[in-house]
Write a protein that holds these residues in place. Structure first.
Motif, PDB file in Angstrom:
ATOM      1  N   VAL A 381     -54.195  69.127  87.540  1.00  0.00           N
ATOM      2  CA  VAL A 381     -52.847  68.703  87.942  1.00  0.00           C
ATOM      3  C   VAL A 381     -51.790  69.622  87.336  1.00  0.00           C
ATOM      4  O   VAL A 381     -50.751  69.878  87.961  1.00  0.00           O
ATOM      5  CB  VAL A 381     -52.607  67.231  87.547  1.00  0.00           C
ATOM      6  N   THR A 382     -52.035  70.141  86.147  1.00  0.00           N
ATOM      7  CA  THR A 382     -51.110  71.109  85.550  1.00  0.00           C
ATOM      8  C   THR A 382     -50.979  72.338  86.434  1.00  0.00           C
ATOM      9  O   THR A 382     -49.870  72.837  86.676  1.00  0.00           O
ATOM     10  CB  THR A 382     -51.581  71.518  84.145  1.00  0.00           C
ATOM     11  N   GLU A 383     -52.112  72.830  86.932  1.00  0.00           N
ATOM     12  CA  GLU A 383     -52.076  73.997  87.811  1.00  0.00           C
ATOM     13  C   GLU A 383     -51.371  73.694  89.130  1.00  0.00           C
ATOM     14  O   GLU A 383     -50.739  74.575  89.717  1.00  0.00           O
ATOM     15  CB  GLU A 383     -53.497  74.490  88.078  1.00  0.00           C
ATOM     16  N   LEU A 384     -51.463  72.453  89.588  1.00  0.00           N
ATOM     17  CA  LEU A 384     -50.801  72.075  90.833  1.00  0.00           C
ATOM     18  C   LEU A 384     -49.309  71.811  90.626  1.00  0.00           C
ATOM     19  O   LEU A 384     -48.520  71.932  91.569  1.00  0.00           O
ATOM     20  CB  LEU A 384     -51.454  70.816  91.413  1.00  0.00           C
ATOM     21  N   SER A 385     -48.913  71.477  89.398  1.00  0.00           N
ATOM     22  CA  SER A 385     -47.528  71.088  89.127  1.00  0.00           C
ATOM     23  C   SER A 385     -46.609  72.278  88.908  1.00  0.00           C
ATOM     24  O   SER A 385     -45.432  72.243  89.299  1.00  0.00           O
ATOM     25  CB  SER A 385     -47.471  70.174  87.894  1.00  0.00           C
ATOM     26  N   PHE A 386     -47.128  73.324  88.257  1.00  0.00           N
ATOM     27  CA  PHE A 386     -46.278  74.442  87.872  1.00  0.00           C
ATOM     28  C   PHE A 386     -46.849  75.757  88.394  1.00  0.00           C
ATOM     29  O   PHE A 386     -48.056  75.868  88.633  1.00  0.00           O
ATOM     30  CB  PHE A 386     -46.144  74.508  86.344  1.00  0.00           C
ATOM     31  N   ALA A 387     -45.988  76.729  88.556  1.00  0.00           N
ATOM     32  CA  ALA A 387     -46.402  78.042  89.058  1.00  0.00           C
ATOM     33  C   ALA A 387     -47.373  78.689  88.081  1.00  0.00           C
ATOM     34  O   ALA A 387     -47.197  78.612  86.861  1.00  0.00           O
ATOM     35  CB  ALA A 387     -45.177  78.934  89.256  1.00  0.00           C
ATOM     36  N   ALA A 388     -48.402  79.319  88.642  1.00  0.00           N
ATOM     37  CA  ALA A 388     -49.422  79.965  87.815  1.00  0.00           C
ATOM     38  C   ALA A 388     -48.791  81.036  86.932  1.00  0.00           C
ATOM     39  O   ALA A 388     -47.976  81.841  87.399  1.00  0.00           O
ATOM     40  CB  ALA A 388     -50.501  80.581  88.699  1.00  0.00           C
ATOM     41  N   GLY A 389     -49.156  81.028  85.652  1.00  0.00           N
ATOM     42  CA  GLY A 389     -48.655  82.031  84.724  1.00  0.00           C
ATOM     43  C   GLY A 389     -47.288  81.731  84.154  1.00  0.00           C
ATOM     44  O   GLY A 389     -46.794  82.475  83.296  1.00  0.00           O
TER      45      GLY A 389
END
Length: 442
Positions: A381-389
């Motif tokens: 969910v963290t990866e889905l919530s914010f832009a990668a990197g």
């Protein structure tokens, strides 16, 4: 003198002593998840160390290496293959477990289902509200509200298996059922709140493919029972097509794994039901494929997801000052036990349901602390919530790892103390198993 008003009768206890078959099944899951939890932590630790070593560039180069077939929009970085592809195996098993619980497990009865369902809702709502209270409901960081709502069943059950040898069986069943409902809520959150746009043609084709998959699974139960290779040769290619179409539709591809799991029959056909018929196909698939998920898919995902460049002391100070990190840690470490315990207390009072006689409220609170181990789904969910990197994504991952470690240590201390108390009580009662533990030095 008028007689005292009679007290309304109370319903049966929550999760009374399970049957032998259910107890054996729970024990089997505990043993497998222990190894899976250890592998999960090991792979995540290796990634974290590598990402902060002098050779960090090689880690990120590996994670960002793209492979796949471009015309089908499947040329993806290895990190995305792990998050979208390998986790579909994990969610397939979640689908199997969900269906089994609703068809033949503790969730098939409204009386036993109401408590873990309400507890799971409380364990989702309170962490989300605490997160929003920390970051601000209107801030950009608010998109991460769902990060602290998830529970990592593999990690949590691994901790319980290591420290809870004498905890009541009802407590273990409560954790597993709670985690199953928690997974269902997480799946719904991912499908509803983390889908930007939907391409209807691939989605309809994906659903049609899943329906074909289900029909074959229903009609060929005996074949898949008798010949393990048949599932790989027949169902796996169809499942991959459904996954690829779901990926193309814009809905997170792991949802395909859940829907495929839902199609697998739990019970035998009426003509085949007998005392010696053996487990249903869903339970058989769970037994066959769980090692692939716990031993490979989830650890590899953790390896590619947990690698965050912290940046030394200055990086840690920057992360600690980020409301995203504070909100996630508060949500998982405090929100989960508060939400689960309060919701359980409330529903048992309203519905007039007693806890199992072997349990105490401190045990429920211990499970709540244990449920604060977010890890796999929280990282996703963290990866889905914010832009990668982005800094928010990196700080979110650091928060998930930090909160999971804190929750695991706190649960180990609390449930470990409870386990010692239950073990002393068993010895005082002359339990043969406890005597064997004493003889072996445990």
């Amino acid at each position: 003198m008028s007689p005292a008003p009679s007290r309304p009768p109370r319903l049966r206890a929550v999760f009374p002593v399970a049957s032998r078959a259910e107890a054996r099944r729970i024990g089997e899951i505990l043993r497998k998840e222990t190894i899976g939890g250890i592998l999960l932590v090991t792979f995540a630790a290796v990634a974290l160390v590598w990402a902060n070593s002098p050779w960090a560039d090689s880690y990120f180069a590996l994670r960002d290496t793209e492979i796949g077939y471009e015309p089908w929009h499947l040329k993806l970085p290895l990190g995305d293959w792990a998050a979208d592809g390998l986790l579909a195996i994990f969610f397939f098993l979640v689908g199997l477990e969900l269906k089994r619980e609703f068809v033949a497990g503790d969730l098939r009865s409204a009386r036993t289902a109401v408590v873990p369902v309400v507890a799971a809702i409380g364990g989702v709502a309170v962490p989300a509200l605490l997160y929003l209270a920390v970051v601000g409901a209107s801030a950009d960081e608010a998109s991460g509200w769902a990060i602290p709502t998830a529970t990592d069943i593999a990690f949590a059950v691994a901790v319980l298996a290591l420290v809870g040898s004498h905890l009541p069986g009802a407590l273990r069943i409560f954790l597993l059922t709670l985690a199953v409902v928690d997974d269902l809520i997480a799946i719904a959150i991912i499908a509803v709140f983390y889908t930007d746009s939907i391409d209807l043609v691939p989605l309809l084709l994906a659903l049609l493919t899943i329906a074909v998959y289900g029909v074959i699974a229903q009609l060929s139960r005996r074949l898949f029972h008798a010949r393990p290779a048949a599932a790989w040769l027949i169902l796996l290619p169809i499942g991959f097509v459904a996954w690829a179409l779901m990926h193309a539709s814009g809905i997170h591809a792991t949802i395909a794994g859940v829907l495929l799991g839902f199609t697998i029959p739990v019970l035998h056909k009426r003509a085949d039901r007998a005392d010696d018929a053996g487990p249903g196909l869903a339970e058989l698939f769970e037994h066959r494929f769980r090692p692939l998920s716990a031993g490979f898919a989830v650890p590899v995902f953790a390896f590619f997801s947990a690698g965050v460049a912290i940046g030394g002391v200055d990086g840690l100070a920057s992360a600690a000052a980020d409301p995203v990190l504070v909100g996630i840690v508060v949500g998982l470490v405090l929100g989960k036990p508060l939400g689960i315990t309060a919701a359980t207390w409330l529903v048992t009072r309203i519905r007039r349901i007693d806890l199992d006689p072997a349990l105490r409220w401190i045990d429920i609170a211990g499970v709540g602390v244990l449920a604060g181990i977010g890890f796999t789904v929280s990282l996703l969910v963290t990866e889905l919530s914010f832009a990668a990197g982005s800094g928010q994504a990196d700080h979110g991952k650091v928060a998930v790892l930090t909160a999971s470690v804190i929750a695991a240590l706190a649960a180990t201390m609390l449930l470990g103390a409870r386990n010692r108390r239950y073990r002393r009580a068993a010895r005082s009662a002359g339990d043969p198993a406890a005597e064997m533990d004493r003889a072996s030095g445990n």
